[in-house]
Scaffold this motif. Sequence first.
Motif, PDB file in Angstrom:
ATOM      1  N   LEU A   1     -51.222  20.357  58.176  1.00 53.30           N
ATOM      2  CA  LEU A   1     -52.446  20.344  57.375  1.00 53.30           C
ATOM      3  C   LEU A   1     -52.152  20.078  55.897  1.00 53.30           C
ATOM      4  O   LEU A   1     -52.923  19.394  55.225  1.00 53.30           O
ATOM      5  N   VAL A   2     -51.053  20.628  55.380  1.00 54.59           N
ATOM      6  CA  VAL A   2     -50.793  20.503  53.945  1.00 54.59           C
ATOM      7  C   VAL A   2     -50.424  19.082  53.530  1.00 54.59           C
ATOM      8  O   VAL A   2     -50.428  18.767  52.344  1.00 54.59           O
ATOM      9  N   ILE A   3     -50.125  18.204  54.487  1.00 51.38           N
ATOM     10  CA  ILE A   3     -49.824  16.808  54.127  1.00 51.38           C
ATOM     11  C   ILE A   3     -51.064  16.129  53.543  1.00 51.38           C
ATOM     12  O   ILE A   3     -51.029  15.631  52.412  1.00 51.38           O
ATOM     13  N   PRO A   4     -52.186  16.069  54.285  1.00 50.08           N
ATOM     14  CA  PRO A   4     -53.392  15.477  53.678  1.00 50.08           C
ATOM     15  C   PRO A   4     -53.898  16.262  52.482  1.00 50.08           C
ATOM     16  O   PRO A   4     -54.425  15.691  51.530  1.00 50.08           O
ATOM     17  N   MET A   5     -53.729  17.591  52.510  1.00 58.12           N
ATOM     18  CA  MET A   5     -54.181  18.396  51.380  1.00 58.12           C
ATOM     19  C   MET A   5     -53.399  18.049  50.114  1.00 58.12           C
ATOM     20  O   MET A   5     -53.926  18.125  49.001  1.00 58.12           O
ATOM     21  N   GLY A   6     -52.138  17.656  50.273  1.00 58.43           N
ATOM     22  CA  GLY A   6     -51.324  17.278  49.124  1.00 58.43           C
ATOM     23  C   GLY A   6     -51.892  16.081  48.382  1.00 58.43           C
ATOM     24  O   GLY A   6     -51.810  15.996  47.151  1.00 58.43           O
ATOM     25  N   ILE A   7     -52.491  15.150  49.122  1.00 56.72           N
ATOM     26  CA  ILE A   7     -53.091  13.971  48.500  1.00 56.72           C
ATOM     27  C   ILE A   7     -54.292  14.366  47.654  1.00 56.72           C
ATOM     28  O   ILE A   7     -54.482  13.871  46.534  1.00 56.72           O
ATOM     29  N   ILE A   8     -55.104  15.275  48.169  1.00 56.92           N
ATOM     30  CA  ILE A   8     -56.284  15.733  47.432  1.00 56.92           C
ATOM     31  C   ILE A   8     -55.871  16.540  46.211  1.00 56.92           C
ATOM     32  O   ILE A   8     -56.431  16.390  45.113  1.00 56.92           O
ATOM     33  N   VAL A   9     -54.881  17.415  46.385  1.00 51.56           N
ATOM     34  CA  VAL A   9     -54.381  18.218  45.263  1.00 51.56           C
ATOM     35  C   VAL A   9     -53.842  17.309  44.164  1.00 51.56           C
ATOM     36  O   VAL A   9     -53.980  17.592  42.977  1.00 51.56           O
ATOM     37  N   ALA A  10     -53.214  16.204  44.565  1.00 50.54           N
ATOM     38  CA  ALA A  10     -52.652  15.258  43.595  1.00 50.54           C
ATOM     39  C   ALA A  10     -53.730  14.719  42.661  1.00 50.54           C
ATOM     40  O   ALA A  10     -53.516  14.601  41.449  1.00 50.54           O
ATOM     41  N   LEU A  11     -54.909  14.409  43.213  1.00 52.05           N
ATOM     42  CA  LEU A  11     -56.001  13.915  42.383  1.00 52.05           C
ATOM     43  C   LEU A  11     -56.423  14.969  41.373  1.00 52.05           C
ATOM     44  O   LEU A  11     -56.600  14.680  40.183  1.00 52.05           O
ATOM     45  N   GLY A  12     -56.559  16.220  41.823  1.00 54.36           N
ATOM     46  CA  GLY A  12     -56.957  17.297  40.922  1.00 54.36           C
ATOM     47  C   GLY A  12     -55.936  17.540  39.830  1.00 54.36           C
ATOM     48  O   GLY A  12     -56.288  17.763  38.664  1.00 54.36           O
ATOM     49  N   THR A  13     -54.653  17.470  40.179  1.00 57.86           N
ATOM     50  CA  THR A  13     -53.586  17.702  39.207  1.00 57.86           C
ATOM     51  C   THR A  13     -53.578  16.639  38.123  1.00 57.86           C
ATOM     52  O   THR A  13     -53.341  16.926  36.943  1.00 57.86           O
ATOM     53  N   VAL A  14     -53.836  15.399  38.517  1.00 59.00           N
ATOM     54  CA  VAL A  14     -53.867  14.293  37.559  1.00 59.00           C
ATOM     55  C   VAL A  14     -55.112  14.364  36.677  1.00 59.00           C
ATOM     56  O   VAL A  14     -55.048  14.155  35.465  1.00 59.00           O
ATOM     57  N   MET A  15     -56.259  14.680  37.290  1.00 58.23           N
ATOM     58  CA  MET A  15     -57.516  14.632  36.554  1.00 58.23           C
ATOM     59  C   MET A  15     -57.732  15.839  35.653  1.00 58.23           C
ATOM     60  O   MET A  15     -58.435  15.737  34.641  1.00 58.23           O
ATOM     61  N   LEU A  16     -57.148  16.989  35.972  1.00 55.03           N
ATOM     62  CA  LEU A  16     -57.347  18.187  35.150  1.00 55.03           C
ATOM     63  C   LEU A  16     -56.942  17.983  33.695  1.00 55.03           C
ATOM     64  O   LEU A  16     -57.745  18.225  32.784  1.00 55.03           O
ATOM     65  N   PRO A  17     -55.707  17.529  33.400  1.00 53.25           N
ATOM     66  CA  PRO A  17     -55.363  17.313  31.987  1.00 53.25           C
ATOM     67  C   PRO A  17     -56.172  16.195  31.339  1.00 53.25           C
ATOM     68  O   PRO A  17     -56.538  16.282  30.162  1.00 53.25           O
ATOM     69  N   ARG A  18     -56.472  15.148  32.111  1.00 54.04           N
ATOM     70  CA  ARG A  18     -57.235  14.019  31.549  1.00 54.04           C
ATOM     71  C   ARG A  18     -58.645  14.453  31.178  1.00 54.04           C
ATOM     72  O   ARG A  18     -59.142  14.171  30.081  1.00 54.04           O
ATOM     73  N   VAL A  19     -59.332  15.146  32.081  1.00 51.85           N
ATOM     74  CA  VAL A  19     -60.708  15.571  31.829  1.00 51.85           C
ATOM     75  C   VAL A  19     -60.741  16.670  30.764  1.00 51.85           C
ATOM     76  O   VAL A  19     -61.659  16.724  29.944  1.00 51.85           O
ATOM     77  N   SER A  20     -59.739  17.553  30.763  1.00 45.49           N
ATOM     78  CA  SER A  20     -59.669  18.592  29.728  1.00 45.49           C
ATOM     79  C   SER A  20     -59.578  17.965  28.349  1.00 45.49           C
ATOM     80  O   SER A  20     -60.207  18.432  27.388  1.00 45.49           O
TER      81      SER A  20
END
Length: 484
Positions: free
Chosen positions: A254-273
């Motif tokens: 399960l954590v394989i596909p979840m890693g892809i979604i988490v990757a988007l959040g990790t990238v966008m958090l500093p950018r949007v902040s």
Amino acid sequence: MLRGNMSSIRKNFIYNVIYQLLVLILPIITAPYISRVLGPVGLGTYSYTYSIANYFLLFAMLGVANFGNRSIAMVRNDPRKISETFWNIFTMQFISAICITIIYIFFCIYFYGENKLIGIIQTIFVLSAIFDVNWFFSGIEKFKLIVIRNFIIKILTVLLVFIFVKSTDDLWIYAMIMSLGTLISQSIIWIFLRRYLHFVKPNVATIKDNIKPYLILFLPVLAYSIYRIMDKIMIGSLSNLQQLGYYENADKILVIPMGIIVALGTVMLPRVSNLVSNGQRDLQKRYIEMSMKYVSIISCALMFGMAGISEVLAPVYFGEEFAPSGKLIMYLSPIILISSFANVIRTQYLIPEKKDNLYVISMIVAAILNFVLNYFLIPLYGANGAIIGSIVAESTILIIQIISVKKELPIKKYFLDNYIYFLFGFVMFITVKFTGELLKENISTLITQIIIGSVVYCSLVILYMIVTKDSFLKKMLIRKKDVF
């Protein structure tokens, strides 16, 4: 400038996807081998002790991942402030990590029974919290560095597992390799810190001011861990280690596909902040809209695809002894879609806007529900009981977060614009599942399912975009006037 921003986001997203996959690649590559060598009980023993150690690690790190990432992103254009911010945050991290490591050692000595040796070895893993400054490099969006470091360490760890772990008696060796791999990975990155900052004496007053937001962002991390880590501890305690072994392998998938979604959040958090700190909220909302479409397309494909191949995947990949993991993978798959939407709301709106209380409330309510359901359902249904609790918890988080932001974000529009991908995913699931029923459970069947599923889903999505003249593909080509 917008074109440059999008190019940077894409590059960082790709790096972060690679990073997330590399974090997962060691257990995925070694899983078939380790499952056969250690068996369900051995694997369950490791999972049980690791989950407990991971809890102590969470307390050692507190809320530094999100707080540090956001804080660094907001001052990254000021060389003086970035150094001050880093050392103030790290000082708090260092103190908490040392204290928690000492407490964990006492826990191992006085509370572990027959698994004491494995628990003590996991001390190395807990100790790695002292050196974990990935939040700094995420804040300045230097994901390439993280990926390169992780790649080298993970490859070495995989080789060591195959060389030294040969039987059930080597469980302690496996635990040692895994723990040392984490510690070395976190430590090496310190070599590169001098490029980006210089030492500044920590300010006691600032550290005290940071404690409250630090702890506020720790509460959701702790709450989340209740149904991502506590699940395993409760299965091991309320059911048995064999059930935990089945659940552990299902969770690894399960954590394989979840890693892809988490990757988007990790990238966008500093950018949007950074956008929020500069008052660019219109651009922030455009990013959120496009992210919702992206996660809809990807998460529907991953959820239904994973569910479709699960019962063939488990015995082929882990061995016939782990065939029960197939059903667990299927039952867990809805979490991919549910948590994907919650991830976008959390990382691109709640945290950048410093609406931490809303985030915290959703996680705490979900954690309480999950714990109660686990307590009553795991003794009756084993791993299946934990899955029910996890799905209810993830759904609760999404519902509370949607209600809390419905006046600020067009949530209804997001779902109406993207529900079609759920239908496409369901068609793919039926096709893949039918294919698996017709053929024998072997590697050829699994590959056939993946190919057929990919072709069906991608064809439906592309055809839909062409017929409806959807602008997503054009925006992904980065026209000058587009945000994406």
